[in-house]
Design an enzyme around this catalytic site. Sequence first.
Site, short mmCIF file in Angstrom:
data_model
loop_
_atom_site.label_atom_id
_atom_site.label_comp_id
_atom_site.label_asym_id
_atom_site.label_seq_id
_atom_site.Cartn_x
_atom_site.Cartn_y
_atom_site.Cartn_z
N TYR A 1 0.84 -1.20 0.00
CA TYR A 1 0.00 0.00 0.00
C TYR A 1 0.87 1.25 0.00
CZ TYR A 1 -3.31 3.54 1.63
OH TYR A 1 -4.06 4.69 1.76
N LYS B 1 1.09 4.13 -3.03
CA LYS B 1 0.80 5.54 -2.80
C LYS B 1 2.02 6.42 -3.09
CE LYS B 1 -3.53 5.30 -1.75
NZ LYS B 1 -4.55 5.93 -2.63
#
Length: 252
Positions: free
Chosen positions: A159, A163
Amino acid sequence: MFRLDDQVAIITGSGSPKGIGKEIALTFAKQGAKLVIADLNKEGVDEVVNEIENQGGVAFGIELDVTNKVSVDNMIESVMDHYGKIDILVNNAGISQKVTVEDMTLTDMQKIFTVNMFGLFLTTQAVLKPMKSQNYGRIVSLSSVSGKRGGGVFGGAHYSASKAAVLGFSKNLAREVSSHGITVNCVAPGLVNTDIWKSLPEDEAKKVIATIPSGRPGETQEIATTIAFLSSKEASYITGEDIDINGGSHMD
């Protein structure tokens, strides 16, 4: 100032009943924008559209899979048929998973990147032609504090990596399209007061709050207001930027 009157705005991932995307859509509607509520959750899409219309706003909904190019292209065609232009894209759709690198599978990594980065690429690429044709556009993507400091409360390394990729992609794109009157920016929220946060055990929640100088989680409205500003005409000289919204939990 900072009105969005008659601006056509696509908000991906805005069909969740209690997510940041819905708050962004409601905020934009109050500022006069014409909304496109796009999400895999068709029932949620219909509910958000109805709420906006009941408050006097303008919106229509589309069931969208950001990871599917045909679905994305069909959305763009529908928006152009319905409104005749696209002024704003907010890349809000995203997923997370809390797992260690040791336990992570390649499938886990691929799933996170497919939505958070590849889906964002498809939607962003798709709006460039209509934005370039009118020599105007605003693209705002949601990154995360996790993508800047390496981890946060929720999500794993995949994750955080996805990002961080959003930030690099957006900065490069800003260089490509600024001459066409298109700005490209990111916001990087920290802990936000959503259902995920509320599900934390009390002792774990206290530990998280202790790391935030402001002493509280952010509110979805605070994220939405920042995005509304970046999407406005007044923000025309801000591009390639990433705005931290985290109460001081990360500063750079």
